[in-house]
Design an enzyme around this catalytic site. Structure first.
Site: not given
Length: 322
Positions: A55, A140
């Site tokens: 992010y 992830h």
């Protein structure tokens, strides 16, 4: 704010803050916006925060840590993720990141679910945040690296858990099936499933949630608005579903649910949040926000109490699964 426990006793607030927007997802978030987002979340009782190196190339992690630095570490839960190692890239620093986030490409992402890659990723995240530890670490998006991630990668996370470096481990994905396989393969504590337990796509309820309940694995629900279509009181033809313009069948179904809800004084977003929290396997619903107003709106929606009669009507109409 209510809390739900993982099997190891770790408590997550029923509403968590997804911190992708702190990494300038889709557009720039100012430092002031980031600060007020975290202040509003804390004031509203949110104590679970989810971030990732992906992010904003580490920006989300840094801003999250800055916003929580004055808080007692024992009072909040942070999850981050592994799988994308950030490599310094001064030669691309003049470019804008081409992967959803409006930041300079001072780093390049490198997929790595090896033991060394997992340990390095966690160490880098600890250095970026200044935190002494993370409560939860997820693999992830290991879709294209599933074999390595669910052997070497998850083994590395379990090793960290056994050493006391992290309290809980698991994976975060947009697909339910691979999470089912991971639960069968490994001794994990929690998974994050995005977009697969919603009013419009409850596929995680078929196998993932029953298996997670049976194995004592907590499930964090993310993406419950399915990219926006369920985030408006009554979606328009411009609504997005799974990052694309909503198809006619999804739009029709969302509007029908909204119409039923209006008869009970409930909005579509309120129903969407309550739908996820209604399942006993769900330990938290993670909602993204940018600024205090969005945080307040999310909390107000999460406080809505959907009457049993509405659930019954939606089920009888075939709009949600029994």
């Amino acid at each position: 704010m209510q809390f739900r426990k993982l099997r190891n006793g770790l408590e997550l607030s029923e509403v968590g803050l997804g911190a992708a927007q702190l990494g300038n997802m889709h557009r720039v978030t100012s430092d002031d916006e980031a600060e007020e987002t975290l202040e509003a979340a804390w004031s509203g009782g949110i104590r679970y925060f989810d971030t990732a190196p992906h992010y904003g190339l580490g920006l989300s992690e840094r801003r999250l840590a800055d916003g929580l630095r004055s808080r007692s570490r024992s009072q909040f839960v942070v999850s981050t993720k592994v799988g994308r190692v950030l490599e310094p890239s001064p030669e691309s620093a003049h470019l804008v990141d081409d992967d959803l986030f409006h930041v300079r490409q001072t780093f390049k992402r490198r997929w790595d679910f090896s033991r060394d890659g997992v340990f390095r990723s966690v160490e880098d995240s600890l250095r970026r945040t200044g935190l002494e530890y993370f409560d939860v670490v997820f693999l992830h998006d290991p879709d294209d690296h599933f074999e390595q991630a669910t052997t070497e990668g998850i083994d590395a996370l379990i090793e960290m858990r056994d050493q006391g470096m992290v309290s809980a481990v698991g994976a975060g994905m947009n697909s339910a099936g691979p999470l089912v396989e991971l639960i069968r393969r490994a001794d994990i504590d929690v998974v994050l499933c995005a977009g697969r337990y919603t009013l419009l796509d409850a596929s995680a309820g078929e196998e993932l949630l029953p298996l997670a309940s049976a194995r004592g694995v907590g499930v964090v629900a993310a993406g419950i608005f399915n990219s926006g279509i369920l985030g408006a009181p009554r979606p328009t033809t411009a609504a997005r579903f799974e990052y694309q313009t909503a198809p006619a069948d999804a739009l029709s179904r969302a509007r029908a649910i909204a119409d039923f809800g209006r008869g009970y004084g409930m909005t579509l977003p309120e129903i969407a949040i309550a739908f996820a929290l209604r399942h006993p396997a769900i330990v938290s619903v993670v909602l993204g926000a940018r600024g205090r107003l969005q945080v307040a709106q999310n909390l107000e929606r999460a406080a809505g109490q959907v009457p049993d009669a509405l659930w019954a009507e939606l089920t009888d109409a075939g709009l949600i699964a029994p």
